[in-house]
Design an enzyme around this catalytic site. Structure first.
Site, PDB file in Angstrom:
ATOM      1  N   ASN A  65      75.151  72.232 -83.201  1.00 33.33           N
ATOM      2  CA  ASN A  65      74.624  70.860 -83.211  1.00 33.33           C
ATOM      3  C   ASN A  65      73.660  70.716 -84.383  1.00 33.33           C
ATOM      4  OD1 ASN A  65      71.864  71.577 -82.256  1.00 33.33           O
ATOM      5  ND2 ASN A  65      73.012  72.264 -80.471  1.00 33.33           N
ATOM      6  N   ASP A  86      75.721  72.698 -74.441  1.00 39.28           N
ATOM      7  CA  ASP A  86      76.029  72.491 -73.026  1.00 39.28           C
ATOM      8  C   ASP A  86      77.337  73.160 -72.634  1.00 39.28           C
ATOM      9  OD1 ASP A  86      73.760  70.977 -72.443  1.00 39.28           O
ATOM     10  OD2 ASP A  86      74.684  69.168 -73.279  1.00 39.28           O
ATOM     11  N   PHE A 115      62.436  69.329 -73.200  1.00 39.96           N
ATOM     12  CA  PHE A 115      62.635  68.210 -74.124  1.00 39.96           C
ATOM     13  C   PHE A 115      63.808  67.364 -73.637  1.00 39.96           C
ATOM     14  CE2 PHE A 115      60.271  68.401 -78.228  1.00 39.96           C
ATOM     15  CZ  PHE A 115      59.403  69.413 -77.873  1.00 39.96           C
ATOM     16  N   LYS A 156      65.496  69.005 -63.375  1.00 36.73           N
ATOM     17  CA  LYS A 156      65.260  70.377 -63.828  1.00 36.73           C
ATOM     18  C   LYS A 156      64.000  70.978 -63.206  1.00 36.73           C
ATOM     19  CE  LYS A 156      67.927  69.608 -67.970  1.00 36.73           C
ATOM     20  NZ  LYS A 156      68.604  70.371 -69.015  1.00 36.73           N
TER      21      LYS A 156
HETATM   22  N1  CTP Z   1      68.497  72.905 -71.915  1.00 40.69           N
HETATM   23  C1  CTP Z   1      68.587  74.211 -71.548  1.00 40.69           C
HETATM   24  N2  CTP Z   1      69.789  74.798 -71.370  1.00 40.69           N
HETATM   25  C2  CTP Z   1      70.934  74.109 -71.540  1.00 40.69           C
HETATM   26  C3  CTP Z   1      70.872  72.744 -71.911  1.00 40.69           C
HETATM   27  C4  CTP Z   1      69.639  72.168 -72.103  1.00 40.69           C
HETATM   28  O1  CTP Z   1      67.550  74.860 -71.393  1.00 40.69           O
HETATM   29  N3  CTP Z   1      72.090  74.711 -71.359  1.00 40.69           N
HETATM   30  C5  CTP Z   1      67.175  72.285 -72.058  1.00 40.69           C
HETATM   31  C6  CTP Z   1      66.817  71.879 -73.478  1.00 40.69           C
HETATM   32  O2  CTP Z   1      66.180  72.944 -74.166  1.00 40.69           O
HETATM   33  C7  CTP Z   1      65.848  70.735 -73.214  1.00 40.69           C
HETATM   34  C8  CTP Z   1      66.357  70.132 -71.912  1.00 40.69           C
HETATM   35  O3  CTP Z   1      67.148  71.130 -71.285  1.00 40.69           O
HETATM   36  O4  CTP Z   1      64.539  71.202 -72.979  1.00 40.69           O
HETATM   37  C9  CTP Z   1      67.169  68.876 -72.053  1.00 40.69           C
HETATM   38  O5  CTP Z   1      68.198  69.104 -72.952  1.00 40.69           O
HETATM   39  P1  CTP Z   1      69.211  67.931 -73.283  1.00 40.69           P
HETATM   40  O6  CTP Z   1      70.252  68.445 -74.208  1.00 40.69           O
HETATM   41  O7  CTP Z   1      68.426  66.721 -73.691  1.00 40.69           O
HETATM   42  O8  CTP Z   1      69.794  67.601 -71.859  1.00 40.69           O
HETATM   43  P2  CTP Z   1      70.967  68.232 -71.045  1.00 40.69           P
HETATM   44  O9  CTP Z   1      70.402  68.955 -69.887  1.00 40.69           O
HETATM   45  O10 CTP Z   1      71.845  69.037 -71.942  1.00 40.69           O
HETATM   46  O11 CTP Z   1      71.714  66.939 -70.508  1.00 40.69           O
HETATM   47  P3  CTP Z   1      72.559  65.851 -71.346  1.00 40.69           P
HETATM   48  O12 CTP Z   1      73.343  66.590 -72.380  1.00 40.69           O
HETATM   49  O13 CTP Z   1      73.403  65.214 -70.320  1.00 40.69           O
HETATM   50  O14 CTP Z   1      71.569  64.891 -71.927  1.00 40.69           O
END
Ligand code: CTP
Length: 405
Positions: free
Chosen positions: A218, A287, A332, A350
């Site tokens: 990303n 993700d 975040f 979370k």
């Molecule tokens: N995060 C994490 N582990 C993952 C995905 C996300 O620890 N596998 C954490 C990121 O570091 C951040 C938070 O979760 O602190 C939110 O990440 P974000 O990408 O905004 O959200 P997602 O949980 O991935 O949900 P979505 O993609 O639906 O917005």
């Protein structure tokens, strides 16, 4: 000098005494001076007679806007410049520190203005040493014993680095990069309100292998996470930074663990969290990851590159929150729409103490920007911050974290 009076002024600029020694890297002391000034410091200079052979006092006088102390006698405005300067300074920085000056510091020898001033710094201000010399001189047991003695007494060191030296030799002894010396000096000046706190930060993107050549990633650069790690270390925290693939230098005083994939980042974070008091999950963790990365380069026509099966990665933030107990975990939320609604949903789903929400569709808060515009979302409500440089955003987040710990 009337500097002692200035010491009582509220809100004054931090004061740094720059002690310039006679080494080929003396010209870099000019850049250190400039870097300190850019960071808001007032700088005064003392230099040895040997240093003046490399860079003239007039240069430092012009850059600092103040007389340079080259002698104990005849200094404009002070009959005792070594004491006045030591008492004026909030920190002293010795650059480039020669083997000779370090030896004198270790033995308490005060035979010129610079070494006498450094001797007088004891009990007045912390001292940072940036050594710069030939590799053999650096590695000499006498020098190493002096370094150990100085460290023992609380003197801090920035560098030296390894590399090609002025004499052509390659090895340890090269003056540390200017920004590293400036950062270490600022760390000496900063209030150590996070001292004793062990802070774990993750940063950057992750790379999810499709095959040995290709990966899914990303746009994250890691800048926000590195700024958080840097600010936490500057404020006295013991910082571990788990970094995805990032082209950024490790901030001074931070211990860094490099990882590539979401799975590796998960394992590194869970392991490091055992010894942490707080965690900040700023990484843009993938993700989804390919279910079965190939062990050879896939051929585009024959091996289904158009249909890569993906599986969901473990949620690191949620996993840390599940095991956090009394500890503080900050996450975040990088969003392009409905920022606060998504951030509040993530806070609850979370189980984090704080979610830092940023709208990555705006140029001032998108991936790679040097500023960020964030809202801090917690059970207590939402606090919208202005667009700020990353270092200031980091400090604001750490202020909230400190209040929660
Ligand atoms: N995060 C994490 N582990 C993952 C995905 C996300 O620890 N596998 C954490 C990121 O570091 C951040 C938070 O979760 O602190 C939110 O990440 P974000 O990408 O905004 O959200 P997602 O949980 O991935 O949900 P979505 O993609 O639906 O917005």
């Amino acid at each position: 000098m009337s500097e002692k009076d200035l010491g009582t002024e509220a809100g004054r600029r931090p004061r740094v005494l720059l002690a310039v020694c006679g080494g080929i890297a003396a010209y870099k002391a000019c850049e250190v001076l400039r870097g300190l000034q850019k960071a808001g410091c007032e700088v005064r200079v003392t230099m040895t007679a040997d240093a003046e052979k490399f860079v003239g006092a007039a240069t430092f006088e012009a850059l600092s806007g103040a007389p340079v102390a080259t002698s104990l006698y005849g200094h404009p405005g002070s009959a005792i410049p070594h004491i006045d300067l030591a008492e004026w300074a909030d920190a002293a920085v010795v650059v480039p520190a020669t083997a000779n000056v370090m030896a004198k510091m270790a033995c308490g020898i005060a035979d010129d203005c610079l070494t006498t001033t450094l001797l007088a710094c004891w009990g007045c201000c912390p001292v940072l040493v940036g050594p710069g010399m030939n590799v053999h001189m650096w590695q000499n047991p006498a020098t190493q014993a002096n370094v150990a003695a100085l460290r023992e007494r609380g003197v801090r060191f920035a560098g030296p680095d390894s590399g090609r030296l002025a004499c052509g030799d390659v090895g340890e002894g090269k003056l540390a990069p200017v920004d590293q010396i400036v950062a270490a000096a600022l760390a000496l000046l900063a209030p150590h309100d996070l001292a004793g706190l062990r802070v774990l930060v993750n940063a950057g993107p992750t790379h999810e292998a499709i095959d040995p050549v290709r990966y899914i990633a990303n746009r994250s650069t890691g800048k926000m996470g590195f700024a958080l790690a840097e600010a936490a270390a500057r404020r006295g925290a013991e910082v571990t930074l788990v970094s995805g693939p990032c082209a950024l230098a490790t901030p001074a005083g931070v211990s860094r663990v490099d990882v590539e994939s979401a799975a590796q980042m998960h394992d590194a974070m869970v392991a490091a969290f055992e010894d942490a008091d707080a965690a900040i999950c700023s990484a843009a963790v993938a993700d989804y990851t390919p279910a079965a990365p190939a062990d050879h380069k896939l051929k585009k026509s024959a091996e289904h590159l158009d249909a890569i099966a993906l599986v969901e990665t473990a949620d690191i933030l949620a996993d840390l929150c599940a095991r956090k107990g009394e500890r503080v975990v900050v996450g975040f939320a990088a969003e392009t729409n409905d920022l606060l609604a998504h951030a509040s949903e993530k806070l609850a789903r979370k189980g984090a103490d704080l979610i830092v929400a940023n709208d990555v569709s705006r140029p001032e808060s998108t991936f790679g920007a040097d500023t960020n515009r964030v809202a801090l979302v917690s059970a207590g409500g939402v606090e919208q911050l202005e667009t700020l440089p990353l270092a200031d955003v980091a400090d604001a987040i750490l202020d909230r974290l400190a209040a929660l710990c």
